[in-house]
Write a protein that holds these residues in place. Structure first.
Motif, PDB file in Angstrom:
ATOM      1  N   ALA A  10     -22.268  -4.808  70.453  1.00 50.22           N
ATOM      2  CA  ALA A  10     -22.743  -3.262  70.664  1.00 50.22           C
ATOM      3  C   ALA A  10     -23.716  -3.310  69.489  1.00 50.22           C
ATOM      4  O   ALA A  10     -25.057  -2.653  69.696  1.00 50.22           O
ATOM      5  N   LYS A  11     -23.550  -3.879  68.255  1.00 49.62           N
ATOM      6  CA  LYS A  11     -24.454  -3.857  67.009  1.00 49.62           C
ATOM      7  C   LYS A  11     -25.546  -4.878  67.305  1.00 49.62           C
ATOM      8  O   LYS A  11     -25.948  -5.004  66.264  1.00 49.62           O
ATOM      9  N   ASN A  12     -25.300  -5.938  68.199  1.00 51.77           N
ATOM     10  CA  ASN A  12     -26.157  -7.099  68.086  1.00 51.77           C
ATOM     11  C   ASN A  12     -26.148  -7.856  66.924  1.00 51.77           C
ATOM     12  O   ASN A  12     -27.051  -8.195  66.312  1.00 51.77           O
ATOM     13  N   TYR A  39      -9.334   2.473  63.802  1.00 55.43           N
ATOM     14  CA  TYR A  39      -9.693   2.120  65.221  1.00 55.43           C
ATOM     15  C   TYR A  39      -9.675   0.656  65.558  1.00 55.43           C
ATOM     16  O   TYR A  39      -9.336   0.221  66.731  1.00 55.43           O
ATOM     17  N   LEU A  40      -9.902  -0.270  64.800  1.00 55.56           N
ATOM     18  CA  LEU A  40      -9.684  -1.631  64.970  1.00 55.56           C
ATOM     19  C   LEU A  40      -8.394  -1.958  65.050  1.00 55.56           C
ATOM     20  O   LEU A  40      -8.271  -2.844  66.118  1.00 55.56           O
ATOM     21  N   ALA A  69     -18.148  -2.954  57.581  1.00 55.28           N
ATOM     22  CA  ALA A  69     -19.116  -3.857  58.090  1.00 55.28           C
ATOM     23  C   ALA A  69     -19.755  -3.279  59.632  1.00 55.28           C
ATOM     24  O   ALA A  69     -20.758  -3.280  60.061  1.00 55.28           O
ATOM     25  N   LEU A  70     -18.685  -2.648  60.215  1.00 53.75           N
ATOM     26  CA  LEU A  70     -18.904  -2.450  61.598  1.00 53.75           C
ATOM     27  C   LEU A  70     -19.188  -0.869  61.698  1.00 53.75           C
ATOM     28  O   LEU A  70     -19.453  -0.463  63.083  1.00 53.75           O
ATOM     29  N   GLU A  71     -18.951  -0.335  60.537  1.00 57.40           N
ATOM     30  CA  GLU A  71     -19.139   1.159  60.627  1.00 57.40           C
ATOM     31  C   GLU A  71     -18.251   1.950  61.584  1.00 57.40           C
ATOM     32  O   GLU A  71     -18.564   2.791  62.182  1.00 57.40           O
ATOM     33  N   GLU A  77     -10.634  -7.971  70.307  1.00 52.26           N
ATOM     34  CA  GLU A  77     -11.219  -7.577  71.331  1.00 52.26           C
ATOM     35  C   GLU A  77     -12.297  -6.237  70.775  1.00 52.26           C
ATOM     36  O   GLU A  77     -13.490  -6.546  71.148  1.00 52.26           O
ATOM     37  N   ARG A  78     -11.628  -5.337  70.087  1.00 52.62           N
ATOM     38  CA  ARG A  78     -12.330  -4.604  69.514  1.00 52.62           C
ATOM     39  C   ARG A  78     -13.513  -5.076  68.590  1.00 52.62           C
ATOM     40  O   ARG A  78     -14.872  -4.468  68.564  1.00 52.62           O
ATOM     41  N   VAL A  79     -13.150  -5.764  67.681  1.00 56.36           N
ATOM     42  CA  VAL A  79     -14.177  -6.436  66.681  1.00 56.36           C
ATOM     43  C   VAL A  79     -15.389  -6.950  67.933  1.00 56.36           C
ATOM     44  O   VAL A  79     -16.630  -6.724  67.366  1.00 56.36           O
ATOM     45  N   LYS A  80     -15.084  -7.879  68.506  1.00 58.80           N
ATOM     46  CA  LYS A  80     -16.106  -8.510  69.462  1.00 58.80           C
ATOM     47  C   LYS A  80     -17.062  -7.466  70.172  1.00 58.80           C
ATOM     48  O   LYS A  80     -18.117  -7.639  70.124  1.00 58.80           O
TER      49      LYS A  80
END
Length: 87
Positions: free
Chosen positions: A13-15, A60-61, A53-55, A5-8
């Motif tokens: 958010a980053k489109n 956190y992930l 990749a998600l900065e 869910e965090r990845v999604k």
């Protein structure tokens, strides 16, 4: 909220495209989907690649906690100030 869910949420958010993100990290999308369906968190090296990749951080992930979250610190300071005024 779990790992996937965090990845999604970050992807949205980053489109970004989840499929393109996962594949750009060297992960087969079907493998990712199967791991998600099984509730298995990927190996550490995969988590690190996704985090970069998600900065964000791998921490956190995996856990949902940031090593340092300025918003939380600001909120703590506001609560302290409010409590001090009450006393």
């Amino acid at each position: 909220m779990d790992f996937y869910e965090r990845v999604k949420t970050l992807v949205k958010a980053k489109n970004l495209s989840l499929t393109l993100l996962v594949e750009s990290c060297g992960i087969d999308y079907n493998t990712y989907k199967n791991a998600k369906r099984s509730g298995i968190i990927p190996r550490g090296d995969v988590v690190v690649r996704l985090a970069k990749a998600l900065e964000t951080t791998a921490e956190y992930l995996v856990t949902g906690r940031h090593p340092y979250n300025p918003d939380v610190e600001l909120l703590k300071n506001q609560i302290r100030s409010f409590l001090t005024q009450l006393l």
